[in-house]
Write an enzyme that holds these catalytic residues in place. Structure first.
Site, PDB file in Angstrom:
ATOM      1  N   TRP A   1       0.828  -1.209   0.000  1.00  0.00           N
ATOM      2  CA  TRP A   1       0.000   0.000   0.000  1.00  0.00           C
ATOM      3  C   TRP A   1       0.861   1.258   0.000  1.00  0.00           C
ATOM      4  O   TRP A   1       0.352   2.364  -0.220  1.00  0.00           O
ATOM      5  CB  TRP A   1      -0.951   0.008   1.203  1.00  0.00           C
ATOM      6  CG  TRP A   1      -0.269   0.284   2.530  1.00  0.00           C
ATOM      7  CD1 TRP A   1       0.644  -0.502   3.159  1.00  0.00           C
ATOM      8  CD2 TRP A   1      -0.467   1.429   3.375  1.00  0.00           C
ATOM      9  NE1 TRP A   1       1.036   0.067   4.349  1.00  0.00           N
ATOM     10  CE2 TRP A   1       0.369   1.254   4.513  1.00  0.00           C
ATOM     11  CE3 TRP A   1      -1.257   2.569   3.309  1.00  0.00           C
ATOM     12  CZ2 TRP A   1       0.425   2.175   5.553  1.00  0.00           C
ATOM     13  CZ3 TRP A   1      -1.197   3.489   4.354  1.00  0.00           C
ATOM     14  CH2 TRP A   1      -0.366   3.295   5.455  1.00  0.00           C
ATOM     15  N   ASP A   2       2.150   1.093   0.219  1.00  0.00           N
ATOM     16  CA  ASP A   2       3.072   2.233   0.197  1.00  0.00           C
ATOM     17  C   ASP A   2       2.914   3.048  -1.083  1.00  0.00           C
ATOM     18  O   ASP A   2       3.059   4.276  -1.081  1.00  0.00           O
ATOM     19  CB  ASP A   2       4.525   1.742   0.267  1.00  0.00           C
ATOM     20  CG  ASP A   2       4.793   0.791   1.415  1.00  0.00           C
ATOM     21  OD1 ASP A   2       3.838   0.352   2.065  1.00  0.00           O
ATOM     22  OD2 ASP A   2       5.975   0.479   1.639  1.00  0.00           O
TER      23      ASP A   2
ATOM     24  N   GLU B   1       1.789  -1.276  13.144  1.00  0.00           N
ATOM     25  CA  GLU B   1       1.915  -2.733  13.152  1.00  0.00           C
ATOM     26  C   GLU B   1       2.442  -3.277  14.480  1.00  0.00           C
ATOM     27  O   GLU B   1       2.603  -4.485  14.631  1.00  0.00           O
ATOM     28  CB  GLU B   1       2.810  -3.183  12.001  1.00  0.00           C
ATOM     29  CG  GLU B   1       2.184  -2.927  10.639  1.00  0.00           C
ATOM     30  CD  GLU B   1       3.109  -3.247   9.481  1.00  0.00           C
ATOM     31  OE1 GLU B   1       2.596  -3.601   8.416  1.00  0.00           O
ATOM     32  OE2 GLU B   1       4.344  -3.132   9.660  1.00  0.00           O
TER      33      GLU B   1
ATOM     34  N   LYS C   1       4.682   2.179  15.950  1.00  0.00           N
ATOM     35  CA  LYS C   1       5.687   1.988  14.907  1.00  0.00           C
ATOM     36  C   LYS C   1       5.699   3.144  13.909  1.00  0.00           C
ATOM     37  O   LYS C   1       6.746   3.581  13.453  1.00  0.00           O
ATOM     38  CB  LYS C   1       5.425   0.669  14.179  1.00  0.00           C
ATOM     39  CG  LYS C   1       6.477   0.294  13.156  1.00  0.00           C
ATOM     40  CD  LYS C   1       6.146  -1.039  12.489  1.00  0.00           C
ATOM     41  CE  LYS C   1       7.211  -1.445  11.489  1.00  0.00           C
ATOM     42  NZ  LYS C   1       6.862  -2.671  10.750  1.00  0.00           N
ATOM     43  N   GLN C   2       4.516   3.628  13.544  1.00  0.00           N
ATOM     44  CA  GLN C   2       4.412   4.693  12.548  1.00  0.00           C
ATOM     45  C   GLN C   2       3.090   5.415  12.744  1.00  0.00           C
ATOM     46  O   GLN C   2       2.252   5.003  13.536  1.00  0.00           O
ATOM     47  CB  GLN C   2       4.486   4.132  11.137  1.00  0.00           C
ATOM     48  CG  GLN C   2       3.274   3.300  10.742  1.00  0.00           C
ATOM     49  CD  GLN C   2       3.433   2.646   9.391  1.00  0.00           C
ATOM     50  OE1 GLN C   2       4.098   1.630   9.273  1.00  0.00           O
ATOM     51  NE2 GLN C   2       2.815   3.211   8.374  1.00  0.00           N
TER      52      GLN C   2
END
Length: 756
Positions: A355-356, A484, A587-588
């Protein structure tokens, strides 16, 4: 708190080192990778090297469905794990001096130097070896042509500095290669054919049989040289041309090697040798001309794409390195291809599409390439719509579920928390359609293929939600959000948001274009979707004034990352997975990713409160994290944090922030450095079909400047401490906003900067 590993020199246009750093050989191989969108390789040595390294050459779209199953396989899991496979090593030049093999792991050497020239797209290397009383200087040049996609050129020059040298060179096409993660040292290639002519040699290989209904790929690699070999040797999966030179002190010899590679993606097996031969002949043998043509094409790319930063060479090198590696991986020529997270630089993540692309790469290609390039990225997903239906059906759901990881549209990553639960990726496929349409003004895709994709995605969301009678609300349970470091959570705010947004965007687009649409929505569907939109559950906390990451996030032991010791980072390499999942560490960007996507729907105060709550808990161990934080930090006026996050995303690989670049670069996240400058520092936004800027200047920079394409116009933007300069280089006058003031750009416009 992280350890920055700056092991290469800082230069605005080059990646260089004068040290053979054996401890960081893999890292340097990753960083000096080259490619042309069709093929590429890590920065391996041409000659034999016996110390630790990672030999890797990769071909776009060539992969293998590995039967490895992760964890306890259950119904609905993908049948195979797709992986990019290591392909023919065509740069190989084994070197011998006076019967001793040149091996920098064991030979005495000096004057070692490596240079990746990003402006020209050329990799250079040199060293001098001492063998007995003889000293020989070897120099190499290498590139994969961006004007002739099947072509790679390698040159070796040997100069005797002292003594007498008998130099023997074995130039190879060697398909005796394997993936680092292959099971039981499995080789994925089998030989099909060898052919030798007076001028060239051809090696045809095929991927081994697989247990699934996935095509086998056939590849023909070929080579010719500027000199006639004294011997040609055929061995299993390889062909060698051997050359011999007798040189005295001061004498020089030069060997030029041209390689052409064709695959069954374009040429059927029975025609490959003939086609490779035609290409070798048509490309010619003038190395200087081929090199000049290649470099001039890179210069043309840089005219549009370059971001000029004054006052910070490390920042300048970082953005150019990332743009170079991005365009080496993908430049939009083939709608069958997408952007692999590692590109041609390694095997981790399987080399597939994530999906990046939609979330992070599409915005860059919208601004820095012709409209057909991002449109090809959209078509890639439309072409794989049948497979997305298959993915959803395998989970017992209606509609289409686009894969988290894929080569051909079929989900091929079999970790349950990714495959089943990280379904937010479905929303980013829809967002890319909106982003393209809103940015370009071109509605042709949306009205046709786009609506087919949107309706299919929305049917999935409508089936995936459930209605909670107790709460009188729709919910989505059992998901993994962008963070994640949490799995199987309920009501992830971002997932619920992207689902309802996709449903609304589909309804709005259908009403607008239903007379032209190739799909039809029933009245019942439309009513159900609207009810889901109206009654979706969103976890919030009024006291904190935040959107809660998921239903029970605030029940965790909340800490900030500054409470961690340096020895604990990265968490992924020091904590158990159980420890990570139970922690509050992120994580992000998760909630913050929603505020980035839908920035026009939230106030500055809402963005500030959520940023200040979540960023201190974010460890940024995803390569996709820093850019979103840079963009939001700039918007809320936290210039120092924006600069910190820019430096992280721009030099993530160059400085090996997460201690994981040795197995390949983070290609798709490399868009983040451009996003951090253009959407962050310059605050370029295009919500509601209106282009706007609100630039700030990082305190360590003197200025920055960039070009963008926008709706058939070419703009140039330069920001200094005092002024914001905008130029309309090409196209019709444009009405835009700068610091919320409306202007009509007809030529040049200079505005006083509000960087402070």
């Amino acid at each position: 708190m992280e350890t920055v590993q700056r092991t290469l020199d800082v230069h605005p246009w080059k990646i260089t080192t004068s040290t053979l750093d054996k401890e960081n050989r893999r890292l340097h191989e990753s960083i000096t990778s080259i490619g042309n969108g069709y093929m590429g390789m890590r920065g391996n040595f041409e000659e034999y090297y016996s110390a630790d390294h990672h030999l890797g050459t990769y071909l776009a779209g060539v992969w293998y469905p590995d039967k490895t199953r992760v964890g306890w396989w259950k119904n609905g899991y993908p049948d195979y794990y797709g992986k990019v496979i290591n392909a023919v090593n065509f740069i190989a030049l084994d070197l011998f001096v006076n019967s001793t093999q040149v091996d920098l792991a064991s030979c005495s050497y000096e004057d070692f130097y490596v240079e990746l020239n990003m402006y020209d797209g050329i990799l250079y290397r040199q060293f001098t070896v001492s063998i007995g009383n003889t000293k020989v200087k070897f120099s190499f040049e290498r590139f994969v042509s961006i004007t002739k996609k099947e072509l790679a050129c390698i040159t070796m020059e040997a100069e005797v500095l002292e003594g007498q040298a008998e130099i023997y060179v074995i130039s190879k096409l060697d398909n005796n290669v394997q993936n680092e993660d292959s099971n039981y040292k499995e080789i994925f290639w089998q030989e099909r054919n060898k052919k030798v002519t007076n001028t060239a040699s051809f090696l045809t290989t095929q991927t081994i049989e697989n247990d699934f209904d996935v095509e086998q790929f056939v590849v023909t690699s070929s080579m010719k040289h500027n000199l006639a070999p004294i011997k040609i040797r055929k061995e299993p999966l390889s062909i060698s041309h051997e050359f011999e030179f007798s040189l005295a002190t001061g004498e020089i010899t030069r060997l030029e090697k041209e390689v052409v590679v064709v695959t069954s993606r374009d040429i059927p097996e029975e025609k490959q040798v003939d086609q490779a031969q035609v290409l070798l002949q048509s490309f010619g043998s003038d190395f200087s001309a081929l090199k000049a043509e290649h470099s001039e094409a890179w210069h043309k790319r840089w005219e549009l794409a370059d971001v000029l930063i004054e006052g910070d060479d490390a920042a300048q090198q970082g953005i150019r390195f990332n743009l170079f590696q991005l365009f080496s991986t993908y430049y939009g020529d083939d709608e069958r291809l997408n952007i692999g997270p590692k590109g041609f630089t390694g095997e981790k993540y399987g080399g597939a599409t994530y999906w990046d692309t939609e979330a992070f790469a599409v915005p860059l290609y919208l601004a820095l390439a012709e409209p057909k390039v991002p449109k090809n990225l959209l078509r890639y997903r439309h072409n794989q719509l049948p497979q997305a239906y298959y993915n959803a059906d395998k989970q017992g759901l209606k509609g289409a579920l686009y894969p988290m990881v894929t080569f051909n549209g079929i989900e091929c990553h079999n970790e349950w928390e990714i495959t089943f639960e990280e379904i937010h990726r479905n929303g980013s496929i829809a967002y890319a359609i909106y982003n393209y349409t809103n940015y370009t003004g071109d509605t042709s895709y949306l009205k046709n293929e786009g609506l087919e994709v949107l309706v299919a995605i929305s049917r999935f969301w409508a089936d995936r939600v459930h209605y909670s009678q107790r709460n009188n609300a729709y919910m989505i349970h059992g998901v993994t959000g962008p963070n994640e470091y949490e799995n199987n959570v309920n009501n992830n705010w971002y997932t619920n948001k992207i689902a309802t947004w996709a449903l609304q965007y589909t309804l709005d687009s259908y009403q607008k274009y239903k007379t032209e649409a190739t799909v039809e929505l029933t009245e019942d569907e439309q009513k159900t979707w609207q009810d889901i939109i109206n009654r979706m559950y969103f976890p919030t906390d009024e006291k904190l004034g935040i959107f809660v990451q998921h239903h029970t996030f605030l029940d965790k032991d909340l800490m900030v990352k500054d409470q961690l010791s340096a020895e604990e980072l990265p968490l992924s390499q020091h904590w158990s997975w159980d420890h990570i999942l139970r922690s509050c560490f992120i994580k992000q960007a998760d909630v913050l990713h929603g505020l980035y996507y839908f920035g026009d729907q939230y106030t500055l105060e809402e963005k500030t409160r959520n940023f200040n709550f979540y960023e201190p808990m974010t460890v940024h161990e995803s390569s996709l994290s820093a850019c979103v934080h840079a963009i939001l930090a700039a918007e809320i006026g936290n210039a120092d944090k924006a600069l910190e996050m820019y430096e992280r995303t721009a030099r993530l690989d160059l400085d090996n922030y997460n201690n994981d670049t040795d197995d390949g670069l983070h290609i798709t996240s490399m868009t983040g450095s451009w996003l951090a400058i253009v959407q962050g520092f310059a605050q370029m936004k295009s919500f509601n079909e209106t282009l706007s800027f609100a630039p700030l200047l990082p305190k360590t920079w003197q200025s920055y400047a960039f070009h963008i394409n926008y709706r058939n116009r070419l703009l140039f933007v330069k920001v200094t401490a005092d002024t914001v300069e905008l130029q309309l280089i090409k196209g019709d006058p444009l009405t835009l906003k700068v610091y919320q003031e409306r202007y009509t750009l007809t030529d040049d416009l200079t505005i006083k900067s509000k960087s402070d």
